[in-house]
Write a protein that holds these residues in place. Structure first.
Motif, mmCIF file in Angstrom:
data_model
loop_
_atom_site.group_PDB
_atom_site.id
_atom_site.type_symbol
_atom_site.label_atom_id
_atom_site.label_comp_id
_atom_site.label_asym_id
_atom_site.label_seq_id
_atom_site.Cartn_x
_atom_site.Cartn_y
_atom_site.Cartn_z
ATOM 1 N N SER A 1 81.623 -44.383 -102.437
ATOM 2 C CA SER A 1 81.917 -44.121 -101.022
ATOM 3 C C SER A 1 82.774 -42.871 -100.851
ATOM 4 O O SER A 1 82.603 -42.121 -99.889
ATOM 5 C CB SER A 1 82.613 -45.333 -100.402
ATOM 6 N N TRP A 2 83.704 -42.623 -101.772
ATOM 7 C CA TRP A 2 84.566 -41.438 -101.667
ATOM 8 C C TRP A 2 83.756 -40.145 -101.748
ATOM 9 O O TRP A 2 83.947 -39.230 -100.950
ATOM 10 C CB TRP A 2 85.621 -41.443 -102.772
ATOM 11 N N VAL A 3 82.856 -40.075 -102.722
ATOM 12 C CA VAL A 3 82.081 -38.844 -102.939
ATOM 13 C C VAL A 3 81.151 -38.571 -101.757
ATOM 14 O O VAL A 3 81.098 -37.449 -101.228
ATOM 15 C CB VAL A 3 81.273 -38.938 -104.252
ATOM 16 N N VAL A 4 80.431 -39.586 -101.324
ATOM 17 C CA VAL A 4 79.488 -39.404 -100.213
ATOM 18 C C VAL A 4 80.230 -39.017 -98.931
ATOM 19 O O VAL A 4 79.811 -38.104 -98.196
ATOM 20 C CB VAL A 4 78.663 -40.687 -99.995
ATOM 21 N N THR A 5 81.347 -39.683 -98.669
ATOM 22 C CA THR A 5 82.115 -39.380 -97.454
ATOM 23 C C THR A 5 82.671 -37.970 -97.492
ATOM 24 O O THR A 5 82.660 -37.250 -96.483
ATOM 25 C CB THR A 5 83.265 -40.394 -97.286
ATOM 26 N N PHE A 6 83.164 -37.531 -98.644
ATOM 27 C CA PHE A 6 83.692 -36.164 -98.776
ATOM 28 C C PHE A 6 82.619 -35.125 -98.466
ATOM 29 O O PHE A 6 82.885 -34.122 -97.783
ATOM 30 C CB PHE A 6 84.246 -35.942 -100.182
ATOM 31 N N ILE A 7 81.420 -35.336 -98.972
ATOM 32 C CA ILE A 7 80.338 -34.375 -98.743
ATOM 33 C C ILE A 7 80.057 -34.228 -97.243
ATOM 34 O O ILE A 7 79.946 -33.113 -96.717
ATOM 35 C CB ILE A 7 79.063 -34.812 -99.491
ATOM 36 N N PHE A 8 79.975 -35.341 -96.548
ATOM 37 C CA PHE A 8 79.691 -35.291 -95.111
ATOM 38 C C PHE A 8 80.869 -34.709 -94.323
ATOM 39 O O PHE A 8 80.680 -33.985 -93.336
ATOM 40 C CB PHE A 8 79.351 -36.686 -94.596
ATOM 41 N N LEU A 9 82.101 -35.018 -94.743
ATOM 42 C CA LEU A 9 83.277 -34.458 -94.069
ATOM 43 C C LEU A 9 83.348 -32.946 -94.243
ATOM 44 O O LEU A 9 83.723 -32.222 -93.310
ATOM 45 C CB LEU A 9 84.556 -35.097 -94.615
ATOM 46 N N THR A 10 83.003 -32.451 -95.418
ATOM 47 C CA THR A 10 83.017 -31.005 -95.674
ATOM 48 C C THR A 10 82.027 -30.290 -94.760
ATOM 49 O O THR A 10 82.345 -29.243 -94.171
ATOM 50 C CB THR A 10 82.680 -30.720 -97.143
ATOM 51 N N ALA A 11 80.851 -30.859 -94.635
ATOM 52 C CA ALA A 11 79.852 -30.266 -93.731
ATOM 53 C C ALA A 11 80.345 -30.315 -92.284
ATOM 54 O O ALA A 11 80.166 -29.349 -91.524
ATOM 55 C CB ALA A 11 78.530 -31.024 -93.869
ATOM 56 N N SER A 12 81.013 -31.390 -91.912
ATOM 57 C CA SER A 12 81.542 -31.513 -90.551
ATOM 58 C C SER A 12 82.630 -30.487 -90.285
ATOM 59 O O SER A 12 82.675 -29.870 -89.207
ATOM 60 C CB SER A 12 82.102 -32.924 -90.336
ATOM 61 N N PHE A 13 83.515 -30.281 -91.258
ATOM 62 C CA PHE A 13 84.600 -29.309 -91.098
ATOM 63 C C PHE A 13 84.041 -27.906 -90.917
ATOM 64 O O PHE A 13 84.511 -27.136 -90.061
ATOM 65 C CB PHE A 13 85.532 -29.354 -92.310
ATOM 66 N N ALA A 14 83.048 -27.541 -91.731
ATOM 67 C CA ALA A 14 82.444 -26.206 -91.629
ATOM 68 C C ALA A 14 81.840 -26.000 -90.241
ATOM 69 O O ALA A 14 81.997 -24.927 -89.633
ATOM 70 C CB ALA A 14 81.381 -26.039 -92.712
ATOM 71 N N TRP A 15 81.176 -27.020 -89.715
ATOM 72 C CA TRP A 15 80.550 -26.915 -88.385
ATOM 73 C C TRP A 15 81.608 -26.796 -87.290
ATOM 74 O O TRP A 15 81.479 -25.985 -86.374
ATOM 75 C CB TRP A 15 79.675 -28.142 -88.149
ATOM 76 N N ILE A 16 82.670 -27.583 -87.394
ATOM 77 C CA ILE A 16 83.722 -27.562 -86.373
ATOM 78 C C ILE A 16 84.454 -26.218 -86.362
ATOM 79 O O ILE A 16 84.714 -25.645 -85.277
ATOM 80 C CB ILE A 16 84.719 -28.712 -86.615
ATOM 81 N N MET A 17 84.784 -25.689 -87.531
ATOM 82 C CA MET A 17 85.484 -24.403 -87.586
ATOM 83 C C MET A 17 84.612 -23.266 -87.066
ATOM 84 O O MET A 17 85.116 -22.336 -86.422
ATOM 85 C CB MET A 17 85.946 -24.100 -89.018
ATOM 86 N N LYS A 18 83.320 -23.331 -87.319
ATOM 87 C CA LYS A 18 82.416 -22.312 -86.779
ATOM 88 C C LYS A 18 82.393 -22.380 -85.269
ATOM 89 O O LYS A 18 82.399 -21.351 -84.579
ATOM 90 C CB LYS A 18 81.016 -22.532 -87.368
ATOM 91 N N LYS A 19 82.390 -23.596 -84.741
ATOM 92 C CA LYS A 19 82.358 -23.795 -83.293
ATOM 93 C C LYS A 19 83.672 -23.320 -82.653
ATOM 94 O O LYS A 19 83.680 -22.644 -81.610
ATOM 95 C CB LYS A 19 82.130 -25.271 -82.968
ATOM 96 N N ILE A 20 84.817 -23.668 -83.284
ATOM 97 C CA ILE A 20 86.127 -23.262 -82.754
ATOM 98 C C ILE A 20 86.267 -21.748 -82.778
ATOM 99 O O ILE A 20 86.737 -21.147 -81.804
ATOM 100 C CB ILE A 20 87.257 -23.911 -83.579
ATOM 101 N N SER A 21 85.866 -21.116 -83.865
ATOM 102 C CA SER A 21 85.975 -19.654 -83.981
ATOM 103 C C SER A 21 85.122 -18.942 -82.943
ATOM 104 O O SER A 21 85.498 -17.908 -82.400
ATOM 105 C CB SER A 21 85.575 -19.218 -85.393
ATOM 106 N N ALA A 22 83.939 -19.526 -82.665
ATOM 107 C CA ALA A 22 83.047 -18.913 -81.672
ATOM 108 C C ALA A 22 83.617 -19.013 -80.270
ATOM 109 O O ALA A 22 83.443 -18.115 -79.448
ATOM 110 C CB ALA A 22 81.677 -19.596 -81.729
ATOM 111 N N ASP A 23 84.341 -20.114 -79.992
ATOM 112 C CA ASP A 23 84.935 -20.285 -78.674
ATOM 113 C C ASP A 23 86.102 -19.329 -78.464
ATOM 114 O O ASP A 23 86.400 -18.928 -77.363
ATOM 115 C CB ASP A 23 85.408 -21.730 -78.487
#
Length: 447
Positions: A425-447
């Motif tokens: 569960s730790w490994v799978v959750t980390f992978i999805f969280l990393t992808a989420s962080f990258a998407w959120i930071m791209k969105k914040i930077s664009a705003d």
């Protein structure tokens, strides 16, 4: 300013270590509360009492973690206002936080005292330890308001980088807890009720101290009892971040309760060994989690200051830090596993049961630290729903599927195989969280 760290300027790693090191020591002292309970009970009251205290941990975490999540919301909101230089909003956050902690503590007392026995029965708690477990929980939850007040107050201090004074508080509180444990259990034969009362009284001391510190502050963190009220706007921001974080903590704890129920089915010896192993693992976990807490506060201040590139550098540094800490401490604890477990119980069967768990968890524990750091970074920038959703799928969901499918196969229905669900569960959750962080930071930077 001597108790404050400006996280928006300067080198990141030295400030992260300066923040994390006192927090590590503070967290170790908090763990010593529980370790002292377990050691004293295991040594002087027997394995049944040890199992009784240990079998309550997942239920305690389920109920407490929701309110600790709200404390995360208080930390992030305060850090955001501090980084943005909004002094009036910051002061309103302080007063709203304290009121919220008292309300939360009272609600938790009502829930814990009323429903603890019923939930323990649902968790298949062994019949021979159920009365002791119920007694421990009722005393513990009777004084839980002090624990919540301390944690919320400490979250406010951490928002400005102050992790030293909470350390000093817990140093004294820890000594009080240990001394009272010995007096209540050995001198007065109070068994599990004695360790519960010792924990409650030490937490009352800690709560009084953190409130006293806030009333003596001369900046925006000053607490004035006349200003205590729930500010609707501030409360809304806290709930927006803290509520999903609280639910995330509950989801983790719920999945752990299911796992605890599976552990309970193997009897009191296995429950006692599992309890001792969890206590040892806790010392590794809090060392990693202190960097996650640093990530939360650093990201919060830099989000307020709109320094997005600095947040990205922070995440890389934090992840590398928890990998190093997790590997070194994990393998060290595993190497000395039998000796450490022997502190908790003289029973060789209990020690061997504990080693079955440690051999699975400690090899992979660094991945848990990586997951926590990534989740903290996302919350620190103000997005708390995403980590909750990812946790629901990656941690809680996977563990449930594992327990109700793979674990039910007769060949794999063993005590040790229960714990393979954790690293998965730790490994799978980390992978999805990393992808989420990258998407959120791209969105914040664009705003």
């Amino acid at each position: 300013m001597k108790n404050q760290i400006d996280m928006t300027t300067g080198a990141i790693f030295p400030k992260l270590v300066r923040f994390a090191f006192p927090l590590i020591l503070s967290s170790i002292l908090q763990l010593l509360f529980n370790a002292a309970d377990i050691v004293v009970v295991g040594r002087y009251a027997g394995d049944n009492s040890l199992a009784a205290v240990g079998s309550t941990s997942s239920l305690v975490n389920l109920l407490v973690n929701f309110f600790i999540g709200l404390g995360v919301g208080c930390n992030v909101v305060a850090a955001n206002f501090l980084g943005a230089g909004k002094k009036e909003e910051l002061n309103r956050t302080v007063h709203t936080t304290i009121v919220l902690s008292v309300i939360g503590g009272i609600l938790l007392t009502l829930i814990g005292v009323t429903f603890s026995r019923q939930i323990l029965i649902l968790m298949a708690s062994p019949a021979d330890v159920l009365p002791l477990s119920t007694l421990y929980l009722k005393v513990f939850f009777g004084g839980i308001t002090a624990t919540i007040v301390y944690n919320f107050g400490a979250a406010l201090l951490r928002a400005k980088g102050d992790t030293k004074r909470p350390l000093y508080i817990l140093l004294v509180a820890g000594l009080i807890n240990v001394v009272l444990n010995l007096i209540f259990v050995i001198c007065f034969n109070m068994d599990v009720a004695g360790v519960a009362f010792a924990t409650v009284l030490s937490q009352v001391f800690a709560a009084i101290c953190v409130i006293f510190i806030l009333t003596r502050e001369e900046d925006e963190f000053h607490l004035d009892f006349k200003k205590l009220r729930l500010d609707k706007v501030i409360l809304s921001r806290i709930i927006k971040i803290g509520l999903p974080a609280g639910f995330q903590g509950m989801l983790f704890s719920f999945s752990n309760m299911v796992i605890q129920s599976s552990v309970n089915s193997f009897g009191a010896v296995m429950v006692a060994g599992n309890s001792a192993a969890q206590s040892i693992e806790g010392f590794v976990y809090i060392s990693m989690n202190s960097f996650a807490q640093g990530t939360l506060t650093f990201a919060g201040q830099n989000m307020g200051a709109q320094k997005f590139d600095r947040i990205k550098r922070l995440v890389v540094i934090s992840e590398l830090s928890v990998i190093g800490v997790g590997l070194v401490l994990g393998f060290t604890a595993l190497f000395f596993g039998r000796q450490l477990l022997g502190i908790y119980s003289e029973s060789l069967d209990v020690v061997e049961a504990g080693m079955l768990r440690l051999n699975v968890i400690l090899f992979t524990y660094f991945t848990c630290g990586m997951m926590d750091c990534m989740a903290s970074a996302i919350r620190g920038v103000g997005h708390s729903v995403m980590p909750m959703i990812v946790t629901l799928m990656g941690a809680c969901g996977l563990r449930m599927v594992y327990i109700f499918t793979f674990f039910q196969i007769p060949r794999f229905h063993t005590f040790q195989s229960i714990f393979y669900s954790y690293p998965l569960s730790w490994v799978v959750t980390f992978i999805f969280l990393t992808a989420s962080f990258a998407w959120i930071m791209k969105k914040i930077s664009a705003d």
